[in-house]
Enzyme design. Structure first.
Site, PDB file in Angstrom:
ATOM      1  CD  GLU A 102      -2.160   1.126   2.975  1.00  0.00           C
ATOM      2  OE1 GLU A 102      -3.054   2.003   3.354  1.00  0.00           O
ATOM      3  OE2 GLU A 102      -1.818   0.359   3.661  1.00  0.00           O
ATOM      4  CG  ASP A 208      15.835  -1.566  11.560  1.00  0.00           C
ATOM      5  OD1 ASP A 208      16.466  -0.742  12.284  1.00  0.00           O
ATOM      6  OD2 ASP A 208      16.161  -1.289  10.296  1.00  0.00           O
TER       7      ASP A 208
HETATM    8  P1  ADP Z   1      14.548   0.676   2.875  1.00  0.00           P
HETATM    9  O1  ADP Z   1      14.056  -0.679   2.798  1.00  0.00           O
HETATM   10  O2  ADP Z   1      15.684   0.982   1.122  1.00  0.00           O
HETATM   11  O3  ADP Z   1      15.382   1.250   4.104  1.00  0.00           O
HETATM   12  P2  ADP Z   1      12.320   2.031   3.360  1.00  0.00           P
HETATM   13  O4  ADP Z   1      11.135   0.928   3.785  1.00  0.00           O
HETATM   14  O5  ADP Z   1      12.684   2.704   4.538  1.00  0.00           O
HETATM   15  O6  ADP Z   1      13.232   1.529   2.437  1.00  0.00           O
HETATM   16  O7  ADP Z   1      11.552   3.147   2.644  1.00  0.00           O
HETATM   17  C1  ADP Z   1      12.017   4.171   1.859  1.00  0.00           C
HETATM   18  C2  ADP Z   1      11.316   5.334   1.969  1.00  0.00           C
HETATM   19  O8  ADP Z   1       9.953   5.191   1.513  1.00  0.00           O
HETATM   20  C3  ADP Z   1      11.013   5.819   3.687  1.00  0.00           C
HETATM   21  O9  ADP Z   1      11.799   6.407   4.215  1.00  0.00           O
HETATM   22  C4  ADP Z   1       9.580   6.420   3.609  1.00  0.00           C
HETATM   23  O10 ADP Z   1       9.677   7.623   3.364  1.00  0.00           O
HETATM   24  C5  ADP Z   1       8.879   5.831   2.173  1.00  0.00           C
HETATM   25  N1  ADP Z   1       7.847   4.777   2.404  1.00  0.00           N
HETATM   26  C6  ADP Z   1       7.990   3.517   3.142  1.00  0.00           C
HETATM   27  N2  ADP Z   1       7.249   2.929   2.824  1.00  0.00           N
HETATM   28  C7  ADP Z   1       6.009   3.447   2.211  1.00  0.00           C
HETATM   29  C8  ADP Z   1       4.848   3.507   2.001  1.00  0.00           C
HETATM   30  N3  ADP Z   1       4.395   2.180   1.849  1.00  0.00           N
HETATM   31  N4  ADP Z   1       4.064   4.236   1.206  1.00  0.00           N
HETATM   32  C9  ADP Z   1       4.860   5.537   1.090  1.00  0.00           C
HETATM   33  N5  ADP Z   1       6.052   5.705   1.462  1.00  0.00           N
HETATM   34  C10 ADP Z   1       6.755   4.951   1.937  1.00  0.00           C
END
Ligand code: ADP
Length: 304
Positions: A102, A208
């Site tokens: 999502e 985390d």
């Molecule tokens: P990584 O696994 O590379 O650390 P993240 O899961 O932290 O990546 O996601 C990268 C960035 O994307 C996050 O800092 C956040 O701002 C954004 N993000 C993460 N999940 C979502 C989501 N479901 N919808 C919108 N933005 C998201």
């Protein structure tokens, strides 16, 4: 991945003919490539089809990492305590691994957001492993480092064997000084002294939860993402919130009011942070090694 490949991947995963309207790179993570995908509804699309999706991509070989994240998001969602993105699917496509979920629009927190985050994390920590075991049904990763979640009935042995000792071995390979490595092993033997009179419960943990893995939706509601879930002492989640910042006074006040914190946390906090400092040393090197050595020596002083 090319536009046509994104379109084909989404059509396959959503089981719909779809047309991609926009692909936007999302920055902020440090491991994967991430994109917001906006689709254009076709006449045949069901009315409730979401038009915005969030996808993470990495090498073909990273499938298990995404599988574990998918399961982690499901686990947190299952607790119904705090918002996290609904995970849709994971797999391999056109030479990459992907995790599709999502899309949530994030904005600045509102005045009540930190309080809500404290309350909701405390509620999530009241979700406990039914058989009283520490660990999880699968391994996962912390950053990109493999993390074993083999079950233990005893928390101290879990922390020693599945967390501290493996990181000490990784640190040793990275060039951790022999003195600090040996002090670390000595700390492993002394752990019970830090748990005098305290019996941790196997709480559902994000695993985390640093400031980069929490954000706020347009209502100001907290959203946690990118988990490394397992069941363990909730103090280890709290300790990580304190290591890199991003959580304010309202968060801690609300948490403590909802779920009181044992006095010994002040000392154990360093023990829990040590795991992440060692992991940073393994991943990034630099001054984290020295920092880890100092923390080990400080903890040992409390053990005597
Ligand atoms: P990584 O696994 O590379 O650390 P993240 O899961 O932290 O990546 O996601 C990268 C960035 O994307 C996050 O800092 C956040 O701002 C954004 N993000 C993460 N999940 C979502 C989501 N479901 N919808 C919108 N933005 C998201």
């Amino acid at each position: 991945m090319q536009t046509q490949q994104f379109e084909a991947l989404l059509s396959e995963q959503l089981a719909q003919d779809i047309q991609l309207q926009e692909i936007r790179a999302v920055h902020g993570g440090d491991i994967n490539d991430a994109y917001k995908l906006t689709i254009k509804p076709l006449d045949s699309a069901p009315r409730d089809l979401s038009l915005e999706w969030f996808i993470k991509l990495n090498d073909h070989s990273k499938l298990e990492m995404f599988a574990a994240e998918y399961d982690g998001l499901k686990e947190i969602q299952g607790s119904q305590c705090i918002r996290c993105p609904g995970s849709h699917s994971y797999g391999q496509f056109a030479g990459s691994s992907f995790l599709l979920m999502e899309y949530i629009a994030f904005t600045q927190p509102k005045s009540d957001s930190q309080r809500q985050a404290g309350l909701q994390l405390a509620a999530m920590h009241r979700t406990v492993e039914k058989a009283g075991r520490f660990g999880w049904h699968r391994d996962n990763t912390i950053g990109t480092t493999p993390q074993s979640n083999a079950y233990h009935y005893d928390w101290i042995s879990f922390w020693r064997e599945e967390r501290l000792r493996p990181q000490l071995e990784l640190a040793r390979c990275k060039g951790f000084s022999d003195r600090d490595y040996k002090a670390g092993l000595h700390l492993c033997d002394q752990l019970p002294e830090l748990f005098d009179g305290y019996e941790p419960q196997p709480s559902l943990l994000h695993g985390d939860i640093w400031g980069g893995n929490i954000a706020y939706d347009t209502e100001g509601t907290p959203v946690i993402f990118d988990p490394a879930c397992y069941y363990g002492d909730r103090e280890s989640d709290l300790a990580l919130t304190e290591l890199f910042g991003g959580f304010g006074e309202d968060f801690y006040k609300a948490y403590e009011a909802a779920f009181s914190i044992d006095q010994g946390y002040r000392q154990r906090k360093k023990l829990y942070q040590l795991y992440h400092i060692l992991n940073h040393y393994h991943l990034f090197g630099g001054g984290y090694g020295q920092q880890a050595g100092e923390v080990i020596r400080e903890l040992l002083r409390h053990c005597r």
